[in-house]
Write an enzyme that holds these catalytic residues in place. Sequence first.
Site, PDB file in Angstrom:
ATOM      1  N   TYR A 335       0.839  -1.199   0.000  1.00  7.36           N
ATOM      2  CA  TYR A 335       0.000   0.000   0.000  1.00  7.36           C
ATOM      3  C   TYR A 335       0.876   1.253   0.000  1.00  7.36           C
ATOM      4  O   TYR A 335       0.975   1.945  -0.975  1.00  7.36           O
ATOM      5  CB  TYR A 335      -0.970  -0.010   1.181  1.00  7.36           C
ATOM      6  N   SER A 416      -6.572   0.982  -4.494  1.00  9.02           N
ATOM      7  CA  SER A 416      -6.621   2.414  -4.241  1.00  9.02           C
ATOM      8  C   SER A 416      -5.219   3.011  -4.409  1.00  9.02           C
ATOM      9  O   SER A 416      -4.663   2.956  -5.501  1.00  9.02           O
ATOM     10  CB  SER A 416      -7.195   2.668  -2.839  1.00  9.02           C
ATOM     11  N   ASP A 503     -17.952   3.867  -7.575  1.00  4.90           N
ATOM     12  CA  ASP A 503     -16.790   4.302  -6.802  1.00  4.90           C
ATOM     13  C   ASP A 503     -16.693   5.819  -6.929  1.00  4.90           C
ATOM     14  O   ASP A 503     -16.174   6.340  -7.918  1.00  4.90           O
ATOM     15  CB  ASP A 503     -15.509   3.634  -7.309  1.00  4.90           C
ATOM     16  N   HIS A 542     -15.974   1.738  -3.784  1.00  3.19           N
ATOM     17  CA  HIS A 542     -14.530   1.667  -3.566  1.00  3.19           C
ATOM     18  C   HIS A 542     -14.120   0.432  -2.775  1.00  3.19           C
ATOM     19  O   HIS A 542     -12.958   0.083  -2.713  1.00  3.19           O
ATOM     20  CB  HIS A 542     -14.056   2.930  -2.849  1.00  3.19           C
TER      21      HIS A 542
END
Length: 554
Positions: A335, A416, A503, A542
């Site tokens: 991430y 993301s 989203d 999302h």
Amino acid sequence: MLAFSVSLSGSDWRSIHVLDLVSLEEISGSCDWARYTSIAWKKDGRGFYYCRYPAVDEDKTAEERGTSTAEVKNQMVYFHQVGSSQEQDRLIYEDPDHPDWNFRLTTTDDGKYLLIGVTQSCAPQEKLHLIDIEQHFGYESKHVVTLIDDFEAEYHYIANDGSLFYVRTNRDAPRNQIVRIDVEKEVLPSWTSLLEEHPSDVLVHAEAVDGNKMVVIYQQDVKHVLELRHLQEGALIRPLQLPDLGCVTVNSRRRDSDFFFRFTSFVHAGSIFHVDLNGGGEPKLYRQVDVPDHDPSDYATEQVFYESKDGAKIPMFIVKKKSVRLPAPCELYGYGGFMISILPSFSLTNLIWMRRFNGIYCVANIRGGDEYGEDWHNAGIIEKKQNCFDDFQAAAEYLVSSNMTTAKQLWIFGGSNGGLLVGACINQRPELFGAAVAAVGVMDMLRFHKFGIGRFWTSDFGHPDDPEHFKSIYAYSPLHNVKDPADSGNPYPPTLLTTADHDDRVAPLHSYKYAAELQHRAGASGSQTAPLLLLVDTKAGHGAGKPTSKQLEE
């Protein structure tokens, strides 16, 4: 009373409802147009404070609103009386001169105060306001007191004794400290540090319990340590033993002499422990989630520290069955952003991967997160964002060189900001990976700030309209750095981009554009034989609040 929010088709728009826990019936009077809000109850339970936006797209259905890419501005704080209509809600606070700012709400345990944190981005920085709602209820908007008037740090309420507050903050402490503040005095000069910043561990959470005590969670090399400390002094009473390497969430109340915590890890589905401070204070198993035919002792979790391109040591978890033969198929997850730590946590999907496919699951705790506090975060943002990609690529190289896997067996995944990570890495080093999955990724880095709440992300990415930021952003933006395999000499691995039509956090246009560019520049090349695919989910957003039916389909 229980307040809960409902999202239609996975959109970030929420409708807040109230459930009577005695009758189990929903009380009339929902609150619409809520988004990115906390719910702060008044102590008597007759109402709560929440944040909402002005009504927009009123000609559309609630479900259709979730497909909008328009910027969302002018958040406001309201009070809702349970059982009344939203039209009767009272406006408590707004700042029309700063339409981009958002608010975070907390009511104190004694019911006397409402705290309003004001944020202008995703950075751990906020202004702080206070309202004495015990004295000024019904007239709150006229009695807002500013405690902190700069964006230098953030402040998390733990407890208070009247006007004396106990607060966790990163002010002058990148790994956080606990301070005592008298809110009736000039705030900054009256601070007293109760629990100073640890030299290496991150103080991630603290809750009051049993009157004069607090439960404290430290993050030590990306795993949690639990302690019991004195609230007013910060002194250690005793550490609380955890069953294994993992993370915890705590549920406590200051008026109670006991509390609960939930423990989870890569291989433990979740165990709830009870701690009775009048009965010895040792954690005792209260309830456990048992997965059929799953024995955690069949698996090994190892934490390694590998070297990134600039010599920085990066932690990585490697989880696998003890019986697996190496090299083996391997998933690498990352991430690296927004001060979010990727901690040991249980996933049934990952368990199936390891159990049924003899796969290895790895988490690279790259820079940009909160694994080691604010300095770790700052080393992976704006002009240093490339460090995140270098860290992730170095993780792949480590796994191959250590014979855990091979490049053909290694697939990468991120969502993301992690989708951005995957997109940037397959552009830069496609030969390192056997396959790639980028979910709901931020792919157009030159226009991300123009849609939805994208402007909040400039704290991590920089601002494309700033000439200096533009240079670093343009250098890695996935959309703008797709290569022709005939020119680079390295075709893209099999790649799947995923997004969803509702989203409204990371608009699906990011994935649409990147997929089109991949298929145009790389897919049309005679050197590209692996598929480059786009999956668009419908009536989904999302990821948060995704229905169980959707998860089972995936």
